[in-house]
Scaffold this active site. Structure first.
Site, PDB file in Angstrom:
ATOM      1  N   GLU A 152       0.737  -1.089  -0.030  1.00  0.00           N
ATOM      2  CA  GLU A 152      -0.169   0.183  -0.073  1.00  0.00           C
ATOM      3  C   GLU A 152       0.851   1.215  -0.104  1.00  0.00           C
ATOM      4  O   GLU A 152       0.587   2.228   0.913  1.00  0.00           O
ATOM      5  CB  GLU A 152      -0.816  -0.186   1.138  1.00  0.00           C
ATOM      6  CG  GLU A 152      -1.856  -1.058   1.242  1.00  0.00           C
ATOM      7  CD  GLU A 152      -2.678  -1.473   2.268  1.00  0.00           C
ATOM      8  OE1 GLU A 152      -3.564  -2.301   2.493  1.00  0.00           O
ATOM      9  OE2 GLU A 152      -2.668  -0.459   3.328  1.00  0.00           O
ATOM     10  N   GLU A 200      -6.134 -10.611  -1.100  1.00  0.00           N
ATOM     11  CA  GLU A 200      -7.082 -10.473   0.304  1.00  0.00           C
ATOM     12  C   GLU A 200      -8.402 -10.177   0.014  1.00  0.00           C
ATOM     13  O   GLU A 200      -9.295  -9.455   0.523  1.00  0.00           O
ATOM     14  CB  GLU A 200      -6.592  -9.179   1.049  1.00  0.00           C
ATOM     15  CG  GLU A 200      -4.923  -8.924   1.321  1.00  0.00           C
ATOM     16  CD  GLU A 200      -4.580  -7.764   2.107  1.00  0.00           C
ATOM     17  OE1 GLU A 200      -3.410  -7.574   2.059  1.00  0.00           O
ATOM     18  OE2 GLU A 200      -5.542  -6.993   2.638  1.00  0.00           O
TER      19      GLU A 200
HETATM   20  O1  G3I Z   1      -2.978  -7.345  19.065  1.00  0.00           O
HETATM   21  C1  G3I Z   1      -4.074  -6.211  19.708  1.00  0.00           C
HETATM   22  C2  G3I Z   1      -4.429  -6.729  21.028  1.00  0.00           C
HETATM   23  O2  G3I Z   1      -3.382  -6.915  22.043  1.00  0.00           O
HETATM   24  C3  G3I Z   1      -5.407  -6.075  21.624  1.00  0.00           C
HETATM   25  O3  G3I Z   1      -6.235  -6.641  22.666  1.00  0.00           O
HETATM   26  C4  G3I Z   1      -6.645  -5.876  20.510  1.00  0.00           C
HETATM   27  C5  G3I Z   1      -7.821  -5.136  21.032  1.00  0.00           C
HETATM   28  O4  G3I Z   1      -8.000  -3.900  20.311  1.00  0.00           O
HETATM   29  O5  G3I Z   1      -6.100  -5.362  19.343  1.00  0.00           O
HETATM   30  C6  G3I Z   1      -5.148  -6.191  18.756  1.00  0.00           C
HETATM   31  O6  G3I Z   1      -4.581  -5.533  17.667  1.00  0.00           O
HETATM   32  C7  G3I Z   1      -5.472  -5.598  16.594  1.00  0.00           C
HETATM   33  C8  G3I Z   1      -4.770  -6.537  15.336  1.00  0.00           C
HETATM   34  O7  G3I Z   1      -5.622  -6.428  14.116  1.00  0.00           O
HETATM   35  C9  G3I Z   1      -4.603  -7.702  15.656  1.00  0.00           C
HETATM   36  O8  G3I Z   1      -5.915  -8.560  15.878  1.00  0.00           O
HETATM   37  C10 G3I Z   1      -5.775  -4.239  15.912  1.00  0.00           C
HETATM   38  O9  G3I Z   1      -6.704  -3.597  16.823  1.00  0.00           O
HETATM   39  C11 G3I Z   1      -6.630  -4.149  14.647  1.00  0.00           C
HETATM   40  O10 G3I Z   1      -6.613  -3.061  14.108  1.00  0.00           O
HETATM   41  C12 G3I Z   1      -5.836  -4.938  13.609  1.00  0.00           C
HETATM   42  O11 G3I Z   1      -6.625  -5.218  12.461  1.00  0.00           O
HETATM   43  C13 G3I Z   1      -5.914  -5.505  11.369  1.00  0.00           C
HETATM   44  C14 G3I Z   1      -5.797  -4.562  10.157  1.00  0.00           C
HETATM   45  O12 G3I Z   1      -5.126  -5.181   8.987  1.00  0.00           O
HETATM   46  C15 G3I Z   1      -4.995  -3.422  10.818  1.00  0.00           C
HETATM   47  O13 G3I Z   1      -4.683  -2.434   9.831  1.00  0.00           O
HETATM   48  C16 G3I Z   1      -6.838  -6.731  10.794  1.00  0.00           C
HETATM   49  O14 G3I Z   1      -6.979  -7.836  11.731  1.00  0.00           O
HETATM   50  C17 G3I Z   1      -6.452  -7.269   9.437  1.00  0.00           C
HETATM   51  O15 G3I Z   1      -7.317  -8.098   8.813  1.00  0.00           O
HETATM   52  C18 G3I Z   1      -5.939  -6.133   8.579  1.00  0.00           C
HETATM   53  O16 G3I Z   1      -5.439  -6.350   7.199  1.00  0.00           O
HETATM   54  C19 G3I Z   1      -5.147  -5.634   6.383  1.00  0.00           C
HETATM   55  C20 G3I Z   1      -3.996  -5.972   5.533  1.00  0.00           C
HETATM   56  O17 G3I Z   1      -2.818  -6.427   6.479  1.00  0.00           O
HETATM   57  C21 G3I Z   1      -3.456  -5.305   4.215  1.00  0.00           C
HETATM   58  N1  G3I Z   1      -4.668  -4.731   3.494  1.00  0.00           N
HETATM   59  C22 G3I Z   1      -5.776  -4.252   4.354  1.00  0.00           C
HETATM   60  C23 G3I Z   1      -6.198  -5.167   5.382  1.00  0.00           C
HETATM   61  C24 G3I Z   1      -7.622  -4.793   6.098  1.00  0.00           C
HETATM   62  O18 G3I Z   1      -7.341  -3.591   6.653  1.00  0.00           O
END
Ligand code: G3I
Length: 410
Positions: free
Chosen positions: A194, A306
């Protein structure tokens, strides 16, 4: 690049083989299919004549590999239902979050790495003979602040040569350490994720995402270096540039300009990753077909990296991939006849993928079930919250048996 033999991937995941280029030994598949029929019938999926090969990986075995993004509960085996679906339906795995910078390298320096979870992910992929993807080395998301600050917390400046050298050194050390650790075990890497600018009309001066600290401090140099270092760390890995909404013409033109710039400098970019976070109306089959036709002219394999289709009411206006968008969609519920419309969009996308099967080597879903999805309020995947195959699962499988000449006809 096309001539490049990716047998390494085949040898590593011999039972999986991948894309039209890889042919696989049948014994494992025969065993899998029997297990799969059993597993799927246990989970209540009806089969009919055309979908005898009821697995996704089985149905498309002559076309492209089918992958899935997995989370920690799955690759540690806690989510047994999820694991059953993963091993029966898919032949490639991507790490939804566990190989991102904040997960593997949360603190500065050589003692700042934490590979426990990432090691478990790779071991999971090897246990089930999967083609293993690494996601992602250089991204503006989920990268700790310290990466872009000096030891006193001062933000690094692109105008300061010492700051640029410090950030390049950090990127070098991170890539050599992470890619080096999984040399020969992770077959595909999202090296840069990205980096392209989203908005506005296309012109050559605004190719890259200015809001990204990588772009702000280093410009395109970080992209060139990241690919060169990843190739040095593992010459056998397939190195991918990954982005979203590249179906839209302005962003697609930016992608093509960027990749041509890298190819002109002999930078080892070996595949294009199109995330394809779709909704029920976008991309239309015509737009997807035009985008894949354009991108294929770069002469590189294309991976759908994805895939999901948002069926939420509020999500029909969203063509981005930013996790913050979800809050907007949450609570609005899904559209009417969501399941049927989801099945229609998925089968029309797969018809286009099949039309481009010569260039597409891998199609990865971004999550196993609706429960696991980053946009779960949109019920965007082929398996519902209980892990049961949805109407769209059957429709996707049935596209595999469509007459290639008639794919986009009806
Ligand atoms: O690890 C923390 C945990 O310690 C905490 O308790 C929990 C509660 O807030 O959050 C956890 O972190 C989360 C992380 O995923 C791991 O689960 C973040 O809040 C959350 O924002 C994060 O979301 C991920 C997101 O990328 C972040 O930008 C999604 O799971 C994941 O599917 C998404 O994937 C991205 C690709 O990498 C790139 N392309 C877009 C795609 C969708 O946004």
């Amino acid at each position: 690049m096309k001539e490049r033999n990716i047998s390494k991937a085949n040898t590593a995941g011999s039972a999986t083989g991948w894309g039209a280029s890889g042919r696989r030994s049948g014994w494992l598949n025969a065993g899998c299919c029997a297990l799969t029929v059993l597993a799927l019938c246990l989970s209540g999926c009806a089969t009919d004549e055309t979908s005898k090969q009821v697995t996704l990986k089985g149905a498309f075995r002559k076309d492209f590999s089918i992958g899935v993004a997995v989370n920690q509960r799955q690759f540690t085996g806690q989510d047994t239902n999820g694991v059953a679906i993963i091993m029966s339906q898919f032949n490639s795995v991507s790490p939804e979050n566990v190989l991102k910078w904040e997960s593997v390298h949360p603190r500065p320096g050589t003692n700042g790495y934490d590979f426990a979870a990432a090691d478990a992910f790779v071991a999971f992929g090897e246990k089930y003979h999967m083609l293993i993807v690494g996601h992602t080395l250089a991204w503006h998301g989920q990268t700790p602040r310290w990466v872009f600050q000096d030891e006193n917390g001062r933000p690094l400046q692109g105008t300061n040569a010492a700051d640029r050298a410090m950030l390049l050194q950090r990127l070098h050390d991170h890539i050599m350490t992470v890619v080096g650790r999984y040399k020969g075990r992770i077959q595909i890497w999202d090296v840069v994720n990205e980096a392209l600018n989203d908005g506005g009309n296309f012109n050559r001066t605004n190719l890259l995402r200015q809001r990204s600290p990588w772009v702000r401090i280093l410009g395109p140099e970080f992209i060139v270096k990241a690919f060169e270092w990843a190739h040095a760390a593992d010459p056998g890995a397939v190195l991918r540039y990954n982005d979203y909404s590249i179906e839209n013409e302005p962003k697609r033109k930016r992608l093509i300009a960027l990749i041509k710039m890298l190819q002109a400098q002999h930078v080892p970019v070996m595949a294009i990753g199109s995330q394809t976070h779709a909704n029920l109306n976008w991309p239309s089959p015509g737009l997807e077909d035009a985008a894949l036709t354009d991108i294929a002219k770069l002469g590189l394999p294309i991976h759908i990296t994805e895939l999901d289709v948002d069926a939420s009411a509020a999500g029909q206006r969203n063509q981005g991939a930013d996790v913050s968008q979800n809050a907007l969609a949450a609570g609005g519920g899904v559209v009417d006849a969501a399941n049927q419309r989801l099945a229609d969009q998925y089968s029309s996308l797969f018809r286009v993928f099949l039309k481009h099967r010569k260039n597409i080597e891998l199609v990865t879903f971004w999550g196993v079930t609706d429960q696991d999805s980053w946009r779960s309020s949109g019920n965007p995947l082929l398996f519902d919250r209980e892990g049961k195959p949805k109407e769209s699962f059957q429709d996707v499988i049935q596209t595999a048996s469509k007459d290639p000449k008639k794919l986009l006809a009806d």
